[in-house]
Design a protein around this motif. Structure first.
Motif, mmCIF file in Angstrom:
data_model
loop_
_atom_site.group_PDB
_atom_site.id
_atom_site.type_symbol
_atom_site.label_atom_id
_atom_site.label_comp_id
_atom_site.label_asym_id
_atom_site.label_seq_id
_atom_site.Cartn_x
_atom_site.Cartn_y
_atom_site.Cartn_z
ATOM 1 N N TYR A 87 2.743 11.005 4.156
ATOM 2 C CA TYR A 87 3.081 11.557 5.346
ATOM 3 C C TYR A 87 2.658 12.815 5.753
ATOM 4 O O TYR A 87 2.588 13.700 4.799
ATOM 5 C CB TYR A 87 4.503 11.542 5.358
ATOM 6 N N VAL A 118 -6.253 4.495 8.110
ATOM 7 C CA VAL A 118 -6.267 3.769 6.740
ATOM 8 C C VAL A 118 -7.560 4.646 5.976
ATOM 9 O O VAL A 118 -8.627 4.589 6.540
ATOM 10 C CB VAL A 118 -6.701 2.364 6.954
ATOM 11 N N THR A 127 3.808 11.742 11.214
ATOM 12 C CA THR A 127 5.103 11.581 11.392
ATOM 13 C C THR A 127 5.758 11.943 12.714
ATOM 14 O O THR A 127 6.947 11.656 13.126
ATOM 15 C CB THR A 127 6.061 12.231 10.200
ATOM 16 N N ASP A 140 1.963 4.730 1.577
ATOM 17 C CA ASP A 140 1.783 5.738 3.079
ATOM 18 C C ASP A 140 2.071 7.094 2.590
ATOM 19 O O ASP A 140 3.128 7.499 1.763
ATOM 20 C CB ASP A 140 2.932 5.294 3.854
ATOM 21 N N PHE A 156 -4.761 3.146 1.394
ATOM 22 C CA PHE A 156 -3.617 3.920 1.887
ATOM 23 C C PHE A 156 -3.542 4.300 2.907
ATOM 24 O O PHE A 156 -4.581 4.440 3.807
ATOM 25 C CB PHE A 156 -3.305 4.866 0.700
ATOM 26 N N CYS A 157 -2.411 4.739 3.800
ATOM 27 C CA CYS A 157 -2.333 5.264 5.107
ATOM 28 C C CYS A 157 -1.860 6.753 4.922
ATOM 29 O O CYS A 157 -0.938 7.179 4.181
ATOM 30 C CB CYS A 157 -1.380 4.410 5.980
ATOM 31 N N VAL A 158 -2.510 7.477 6.094
ATOM 32 C CA VAL A 158 -1.935 8.983 6.293
ATOM 33 C C VAL A 158 -1.424 8.752 7.557
ATOM 34 O O VAL A 158 -1.904 8.426 8.727
ATOM 35 C CB VAL A 158 -3.238 9.725 6.241
ATOM 36 N N ILE A 159 -0.256 9.132 7.578
ATOM 37 C CA ILE A 159 0.619 8.827 8.751
ATOM 38 C C ILE A 159 1.069 10.142 9.558
ATOM 39 O O ILE A 159 1.510 11.298 8.800
ATOM 40 C CB ILE A 159 2.051 8.238 8.468
ATOM 41 N N HIS A 190 0.736 -1.153 0.123
ATOM 42 C CA HIS A 190 -0.134 -0.012 0.044
ATOM 43 C C HIS A 190 0.785 1.261 -0.007
ATOM 44 O O HIS A 190 1.967 1.167 0.143
ATOM 45 C CB HIS A 190 -0.898 -0.205 1.097
ATOM 46 N N GLN A 232 -2.317 15.952 9.793
ATOM 47 C CA GLN A 232 -2.916 14.631 9.369
ATOM 48 C C GLN A 232 -4.371 14.738 9.360
ATOM 49 O O GLN A 232 -5.025 14.316 8.571
ATOM 50 C CB GLN A 232 -2.447 13.577 10.426
ATOM 51 N N PHE A 282 -1.318 6.190 12.104
ATOM 52 C CA PHE A 282 -1.633 6.040 10.819
ATOM 53 C C PHE A 282 -3.185 5.763 10.991
ATOM 54 O O PHE A 282 -3.901 5.422 11.622
ATOM 55 C CB PHE A 282 -1.028 4.972 10.197
ATOM 56 N N TYR A 338 -5.611 -2.054 13.819
ATOM 57 C CA TYR A 338 -5.232 -0.570 14.394
ATOM 58 C C TYR A 338 -4.318 -1.146 15.701
ATOM 59 O O TYR A 338 -5.024 -1.940 16.287
ATOM 60 C CB TYR A 338 -5.925 0.340 14.627
#
Length: 122
Positions: A70, A105, A119, A68, A114-117, A66, A77, A103, A97
């Motif tokens: 950032y 999903v 950071t 990621d 896809f993931c939004v992380i 997938h 985020q 993150f 989770y």
């Protein structure tokens, strides 16, 4: 020595995927958009290419590969998730989770996860 060329996503509707990912990432088509294939590149500067290819394969609920994306911190985020949802992303009821995830999903309009992380997360 090999280098990374493109990440390739299978999609059911190439033009719909182009509309989402160009807005999500600020990318542009490298060449003319075909009904079955396109390569997206950063509008400015270097970056990984994202290729979108027509596919009839079903979306995987727990994909092995997938993307990621950032974000700089929790506020960024949250703002990016809101923006992506407005562009057509979908919330995913993710059952894997960890206790304190960094993150979130999401799925693109074709269902690709896809993931939004965050950071900056601890």
């Amino acid at each position: 020595m090999l280098t990374m060329g493109s990440i390739v996503l299978g999609v059911a509707d190439v033009r719909r995927a182009v509309a989402f990912w160009t807005e999500a990432l600020g990318y542009v088509p490298r060449d003319e958009i075909e009904d079955d294939w396109v390569v997206l590149v950063p509008a400015e500067g270097p970056g990984v290419q994202l290729a979108l290819g027509l596919s009839e394969s079903p979306v995987q609920e727990h994909p092995r590969v997938h993307i990621d994306l950032y974000a700089t911190d929790a506020a960024d985020q949250a703002a990016e998730i809101e923006r992506l949802l407005a562009l057509g992303a979908q919330s995913v009821d993710w059952d894997l989770y960890p206790e304190d995830p960094d993150f979130v999903v999401l799925a693109d309009p074709d269902g690709n996860r896809f993931c939004v992380i965050d950071t900056a997360h601890g």
